[in-house]
Write a protein that holds these residues in place. Structure first.
Motif, short mmCIF file in Angstrom:
data_model
loop_
_atom_site.label_atom_id
_atom_site.label_comp_id
_atom_site.label_asym_id
_atom_site.label_seq_id
_atom_site.Cartn_x
_atom_site.Cartn_y
_atom_site.Cartn_z
N GLU A 44 -21.96 2.83 -11.59
CA GLU A 44 -22.99 2.18 -12.40
C GLU A 44 -24.26 1.97 -11.57
O GLU A 44 -24.22 1.85 -10.35
CB GLU A 44 -22.51 0.84 -12.94
N PHE A 45 -25.38 1.93 -12.29
CA PHE A 45 -26.67 1.63 -11.67
C PHE A 45 -27.17 0.32 -12.26
O PHE A 45 -27.23 0.16 -13.48
CB PHE A 45 -27.67 2.75 -11.93
N SER A 46 -27.52 -0.61 -11.41
CA SER A 46 -28.03 -1.90 -11.85
C SER A 46 -29.56 -1.89 -11.82
O SER A 46 -30.16 -1.63 -10.78
CB SER A 46 -27.50 -3.01 -10.93
N LEU A 47 -30.17 -2.16 -12.96
CA LEU A 47 -31.63 -2.23 -13.01
C LEU A 47 -32.15 -3.46 -12.29
O LEU A 47 -33.27 -3.47 -11.79
CB LEU A 47 -32.10 -2.24 -14.46
N GLU A 48 -31.34 -4.52 -12.26
CA GLU A 48 -31.77 -5.77 -11.61
C GLU A 48 -31.86 -5.60 -10.09
O GLU A 48 -32.82 -6.01 -9.46
CB GLU A 48 -30.82 -6.90 -11.96
N THR A 49 -30.82 -5.03 -9.51
CA THR A 49 -30.78 -4.88 -8.05
C THR A 49 -31.29 -3.53 -7.58
O THR A 49 -31.47 -3.33 -6.38
CB THR A 49 -29.36 -5.08 -7.52
N LYS A 50 -31.47 -2.58 -8.52
CA LYS A 50 -31.91 -1.21 -8.19
C LYS A 50 -30.94 -0.52 -7.24
O LYS A 50 -31.33 0.16 -6.30
CB LYS A 50 -33.31 -1.21 -7.57
N ARG A 51 -29.65 -0.75 -7.50
CA ARG A 51 -28.62 -0.15 -6.64
C ARG A 51 -27.63 0.64 -7.49
O ARG A 51 -27.28 0.22 -8.59
CB ARG A 51 -27.84 -1.23 -5.89
N PHE A 52 -27.20 1.74 -6.92
CA PHE A 52 -26.17 2.56 -7.53
C PHE A 52 -24.85 2.24 -6.82
O PHE A 52 -24.76 2.30 -5.60
CB PHE A 52 -26.52 4.04 -7.37
#
Length: 131
Positions: free
Chosen positions: A55-63
């Motif tokens: 998953e990719f988190s838009l909040e943390t900008k991490r994959f």
């Protein structure tokens, strides 16, 4: 001996030692998650553990995904960039980074993708000189 000669020899030995130390730090070999626990930077080859997803988190900008190393050990990998385009198609991944606790933080990720030419039957090709 002359003092200038002694100082020159000490400077050369010191510079060479510093150069070898820095060169040794930049060389890294492939290892497993277990071997990476004691290293500041490690290269770990493995495959994506598809059962646990990604998953990719838009909040943390991490994959974030799980990867199995060569020993079959699956660990969570955090990559600070968006998911690469051909991530799902990759035969092998190499993550470069460090272990912190039970999570591997990757600075870089390399992917070995299947080549579109690997599946071709070599018998279907003809020599240019025959045609």
């Amino acid at each position: 001996m002359k003092p200038k000669l002694i100082i020159g020899i000490i400077a050369i030995v010191g510079f060479t030692s510093l150069l070898m130390y820095n060169f040794g730090e930049s060389i890294s070999t492939y290892t497993t998650f277990e071997g990476a626990e004691n290293q500041s930077s490690a290269h770990i080859p493995g495959t994506w553990d598809e059962e646990k997803g990604a998953e990719f988190s838009l909040e943390t900008k991490r994959f974030t995904f799980y990867m199995k190393d060569e020993d079959g050990v699956s660990k969570k990998v955090v990559y600070p960039k968006p998911k690469p385009n051909n991530f799902e198609d990759a035969d092998q991944l190499v993550v470069i980074g460090e272990m912190r606790g039970d999570i591997f933080y990757a600075n870089e990720m390399l992917m070995k993708c299947p080549s579109k030419y690997n599946d071709n039957d070599p018998g279907q090709f003809t020599k240019a000189s025959d045609s």
